[in-house]
Design an enzyme around this catalytic site. Structure first.
Site: not given
Ligand code: G1P
Ligand code: ZN
Length: 543
Positions: A281-282
């Site tokens: 997804d990234r």
């Molecule tokens: C992190 C990212 C966030 C994303 C999530 C899931 O979450 O910062 O933008 O949606 O992973 O991929 P965080 O670890 O900051 O809570």
């Molecule tokens: Zn992911």
């Protein structure tokens, strides 16, 4: 085949985070841990009797075993049907799409996203609702409540279902449909984008390198970029998904995708480079000698998406998570688009997408997506970039230069401090909250504080309220720093410091972001006392 009821007890620490429940794999493998959480999902969604669910994961270690457990529990509890990717594989965006096109009652995705995989690394489970998106907070709250009250779960005792063969099979009274994980997703991409134009670009000698980082996008990228769009074999590298992602950290950023960065900054660099994460997804976008920050990527895509057939009629609006830079806001202002600012986490975009208020969404953490599914989508972002480049014939660097000249630039960087002592991290955050009233007007490293608060969000569609979503310090002149504690880590706390400054001087558009942000970085340190409070001299990761 016997249906049994297993007695259990609540297990601590099953609160879903930013994106489902993530833990060390060996925690998930402890007796009842997975089963308790799956039961809590079933309870939280009102049971599974007569329902159809989608199931798949990113192929990390324990994915195959967890899938069999989930199937046996679903079968024992009256679920009508599970649609599952071959070998229990589905990228997160493909799972979202499958939930939607088959009009199911939701799905379970087994992934810890960009976190490393393996017996000593991470595993995760999350539930997506029938719109294809991550469960919103009211659902995850019910799931969490169920984890605290569980006393037993039902499961069938039997041999494993053969997930290798595409087609219909069954487990007890439940039907199981094993599907090609790629086909429906690839068809959707072909609807949205001008594959002929992209194929022509590639046939003309435009070279691409897609690094699948030994994770789930390998088969998707190979099928789409190589088999359908004609990129030469070898354009997709690290294309075979491995249970431990080859020992790597499948997070597409300049640190963890260093191989790709090296290739893209070499003399014979391809024209376009990209990578995706563990569950697909990234995305990371790199041109020859040009790294595109995710915040800039979102802004560039918002400004140019109409060049792709799927977005030719324009955008309804755009949305970004609060810590994401304001680059897309500039595009929205110039084009008269609505622009929404949400808390971190894709689940907050769901209502805006469902209501047709936003078409494109993005996060600074390498997440970009649109209303085509209800998850962010790595390969989609790559294809939208390629479609745009195929139409306007520019290089990635030219795209950025032109974009900054037209809209201005938001210099941006995120500094992460990982595995910090949780109490120290909380202390750092609380100390800043205690200064909200006195910070405005004070200067740090030459930057005068204009505002200090903690972000909270009222969803404009359903009115739900989410508090404590990150501390924001704004400076005179438009710069800002945001402090947040991660909700996806599995060890200690991860402190994220998001740094941003605005630039409208046309002669200063090509600076190194760390230099351009030096004063903001120094002010952040002076305000938060990161070094003293965490004992860390420098961040672990700068993106
Ligand atoms: C992190 C990212 C966030 C994303 C999530 C899931 O979450 O910062 O933008 O949606 O992973 O991929 P965080 O670890 O900051 O809570
Ligand atoms: Zn992911």
């Amino acid at each position: 085949m016997e249906r049994i009821t297993v007695q259990t007890r609540p297990i601590e620490g099953q609160k879903p985070g930013t994106s489902g429940l993530r833990k060390k794999t060996n925690v998930f493998m402890e007796p009842h841990f997975l089963e308790n959480f799956v039961q809590a999902i079933f309870t939280g969604i009102g049971g599974v009797v007569g329902k159809t669910l989608v199931l798949g994961g990113d192929g990390r270690y324990f994915n195959d075993h967890a899938a069999q457990v989930i199937l046996r529990m679903a079968a024992a509890q009256g679920c009508a049907k599970v649609i599952i990717g071959q070998n229990a594989l589905l990228s997160t965006p493909a799972a979202s799409h499958m939930i939607r096109i088959r009009q199911t009652d939701g799905g379970i995705i087994m992934s810890a996203s960009h976190n490393p995989g393996g017996p000593k690394e991470d595993f995760g489970v999350k539930f997506n609702t029938p719109n294809g998106g991550p469960a919103p907070e009211d659902v995850t709250d019910r799931i969490f409540a169920a984890t605290k009250e569980i006393t037993s779960y039902d499961i069938i005792e039997t041999t494993d279902v053969d997930l290798d063969r595409i087609g219909d099979t069954s487990l007890g009274d439940m039907s199981v449909e094993v599907v090609d994980p790629v086909a429906d997703y690839a068809a959707l991409m072909e609807e949205l984008f001008d594959f002929d134009a992209i194929a022509k670009l590639i046939a003309g000698g435009f070279r691409i390198r897609f690094d699948a980082m030994h994770a789930i996008t390998g088969p998707y990228a190979t099928a789409i970029l190589q088999d359908r769009l004609g990129a030469p074999a070898g354009s997709v590298v690290n294309a075979v998904p491995l249970p431990d992602f080859g020992g790597g950290h499948p997070d597409p950023n300049p640190i963890w995708a260093k191989d790709l960065m090296d290739a893209m900054f070499a003399d014979d660099a391809p024209d376009f480079g990209a990578a995706s994460d563990g569950d697909g997804d990234r995305n990371m976008i790199v041109g020859r000698g040009a790294y595109v920050t995710p915040s800039d990527s979102l802004a560039v895509l918002a400004a140019n998406a109409h060049l792709a057939p799927g977005y030719a009629k324009g955008l309804a609006g755009v949305a970004r998570s609060m810590p994401t830079s304001g680059a897309v806001d500039r595009v929205a202002a110039a084009r008269g688009l609505d622009c929404y600012e949400t808390p971190t986490g894709w689940k907050f975009f769901g209502n805006l997408l469902d209501a047709g208020r936003a078409t494109l969404c993005g996060e600074e953490s390498a997440g970009t997506g649109s209303d085509h599914v209800r998850e962010k989508d790595g390969l989609w972002a790559v294809l939208l970039w390629l479609n745009i480049l195929a139409v306007n014939g520019k290089s990635v660097q030219q795209m950025l230069d032109d974009h900054w000249a037209e809209f201005g630039r938001n210099y941006y960087s995120r500094h992460d401090y990982e595995g910090v002592d949780a109490t120290a991290a909380e202390g750092l955050m609380q100390a800043m909250r205690d200064q909200f009233a006195t910070l405005p007007g004070q200067s740090f490293a030459g930057k005068t504080v204009a505002s200090a608060d903690e972000f909270s969000y009222d969803d404009p569609v359903d009115g739900s309220h989410s508090a404590n979503q990150g501390i924001r310090i704004g400076f005179d002149g438009g710069g800002r720093v945001v402090f947040r504690l991660s909700g996806t880590g599995t060890v200690g706390a991860t402190l994220r410091v998001y740094l941003e400054d605005v630039c409208e001087d046309p002669t200063a558009m090509n600076r190194d972001p760390q230099d351009a942000l030096a004063d903001i970085i120094a002010a952040a340190e002076a305000i938060a006392g990161i070094r003293d409070r965490t004992g860390r001299e420098a961040p672990d990761v700068r993106t």
